[in-house]
Design a protein around this motif. Structure first.
Motif, PDB file in Angstrom:
ATOM      1  N   UNK A 142       6.698   7.543  -2.888  1.00 34.86           N
ATOM      2  CA  UNK A 142       5.529   6.890  -2.832  1.00 34.86           C
ATOM      3  C   UNK A 142       5.092   6.152  -4.131  1.00 34.86           C
ATOM      4  N   UNK A 143       5.141   6.980  -5.326  1.00 29.30           N
ATOM      5  CA  UNK A 143       4.949   6.303  -6.562  1.00 29.30           C
ATOM      6  C   UNK A 143       5.998   5.118  -6.763  1.00 29.30           C
ATOM      7  N   UNK A 144       7.270   5.457  -6.529  1.00 33.49           N
ATOM      8  CA  UNK A 144       8.234   4.326  -6.874  1.00 33.49           C
ATOM      9  C   UNK A 144       7.836   2.978  -5.959  1.00 33.49           C
ATOM     10  N   UNK A 145       7.259   3.125  -4.731  1.00 32.97           N
ATOM     11  CA  UNK A 145       7.036   2.364  -4.004  1.00 32.97           C
ATOM     12  C   UNK A 145       5.926   1.232  -4.606  1.00 32.97           C
ATOM     13  N   UNK A 146       4.917   1.887  -5.028  1.00 30.14           N
ATOM     14  CA  UNK A 146       3.785   1.554  -5.715  1.00 30.14           C
ATOM     15  C   UNK A 146       4.348   0.689  -6.943  1.00 30.14           C
ATOM     16  N   UNK A 147       5.227   1.246  -7.631  1.00 29.66           N
ATOM     17  CA  UNK A 147       5.743   0.418  -8.833  1.00 29.66           C
ATOM     18  C   UNK A 147       6.364  -0.793  -8.274  1.00 29.66           C
ATOM     19  N   UNK A 148       7.210  -0.729  -7.453  1.00 29.62           N
ATOM     20  CA  UNK A 148       7.752  -1.862  -6.664  1.00 29.62           C
ATOM     21  C   UNK A 148       7.018  -2.775  -6.472  1.00 29.62           C
ATOM     22  N   UNK A 149       6.071  -2.654  -5.596  1.00 33.06           N
ATOM     23  CA  UNK A 149       4.871  -3.619  -5.031  1.00 33.06           C
ATOM     24  C   UNK A 149       4.325  -4.369  -6.216  1.00 33.06           C
ATOM     25  N   UNK A 150       3.997  -3.627  -7.247  1.00 34.17           N
ATOM     26  CA  UNK A 150       3.394  -4.225  -8.431  1.00 34.17           C
ATOM     27  C   UNK A 150       4.131  -5.271  -9.242  1.00 34.17           C
ATOM     28  N   UNK A 151       5.335  -4.424  -9.666  1.00 33.96           N
ATOM     29  CA  UNK A 151       6.186  -4.961 -10.666  1.00 33.96           C
ATOM     30  C   UNK A 151       7.103  -6.231 -10.028  1.00 33.96           C
ATOM     31  N   UNK A 152       7.477  -6.043  -8.770  1.00 37.52           N
ATOM     32  CA  UNK A 152       8.566  -6.763  -7.805  1.00 37.52           C
ATOM     33  C   UNK A 152       9.613  -7.195  -8.659  1.00 37.52           C
ATOM     34  N   UNK A 153      10.585  -6.381  -9.199  1.00 38.98           N
ATOM     35  CA  UNK A 153      11.664  -6.603 -10.042  1.00 38.98           C
ATOM     36  C   UNK A 153      12.740  -7.465  -9.075  1.00 38.98           C
ATOM     37  N   UNK A 154      13.413  -8.310  -9.870  1.00 38.59           N
ATOM     38  CA  UNK A 154      14.204  -9.243  -9.226  1.00 38.59           C
ATOM     39  C   UNK A 154      15.541  -8.341  -8.841  1.00 38.59           C
ATOM     40  N   UNK A 155      15.690  -7.404  -9.601  1.00 40.72           N
ATOM     41  CA  UNK A 155      17.176  -6.714  -9.580  1.00 40.72           C
ATOM     42  C   UNK A 155      18.150  -7.258 -10.101  1.00 40.72           C
TER      43      UNK A 155
END
Length: 155
Positions: A142-155
């Motif tokens: 869940x913490x990682x999902x929060x980070x992904x939603x905020x940062x939205x890394x391009x990969x």
């Protein structure tokens, strides 16, 4: 419903999901540490209800609103951050569903021990061991999902 309303619901449901999960984990842990079957039974009963009233609906709103937002923005689900958020969402769900069953089991075993005035059985301790083992990766997810939603890394 408009975009901003659905986005607000998405943020609120993610907050509710994380906050309720953290609160449930804290109160179950504190009750478990007492070793008192009566305290554990009462706390677990409340925890099971909280999951039914708050966590489960938040999971559904989170998933539906996330898909709606991606569709509305014409964002393919293959976008790096979104794809990994979905993978983690299902991973967290795979941890959480057994946790629900384990909470119900712990509640029943603690309630039965309290009614008999007996110590907590080995089955209770096994259930709580699995509960803890599954809770940590779920919270990390869940913490990682929060980070992904905020940062939205391009990969």
């Amino acid at each position: 419903m408009g975009y901003l309303t659905v986005k607000w619901l998405h943020v609120m449901s993610s907050t509710l999901l994380f906050g309720t999960g953290l609160g449930i984990a804290f109160f179950m842990w504190k009750a478990h540490r007492t070793g008192d079957a009566r305290v554990i039974a009462a706390t677990a009963r409340t925890v099971v209800r909280a999951d039914a009233c708050f966590t489960a609906p938040a999971v559904l709103v989170q998933f539906a609103s996330g898909l709606w937002l991606a569709h509305r923005l014409s964002m393919p689900l293959s976008v790096f951050w979104l794809k990994w958020a979905l993978v983690l969402f299902f991973f967290v769900g795979a941890c959480w569903l057994p946790v629900l069953w384990l909470q119900v089991r712990a509640h029943r075993l603690a309630r039965a021990a309290a009614e008999r005035g007996a110590p907590l059985p080995a089955g209770y301790h096994r259930a709580m061991g699995w509960w803890y083992a599954l809770a940590w990766p779920a919270f990390a997810g869940v913490a990682a999902i929060f980070w992904l939603m905020v940062v939205k890394p391009a990969g």
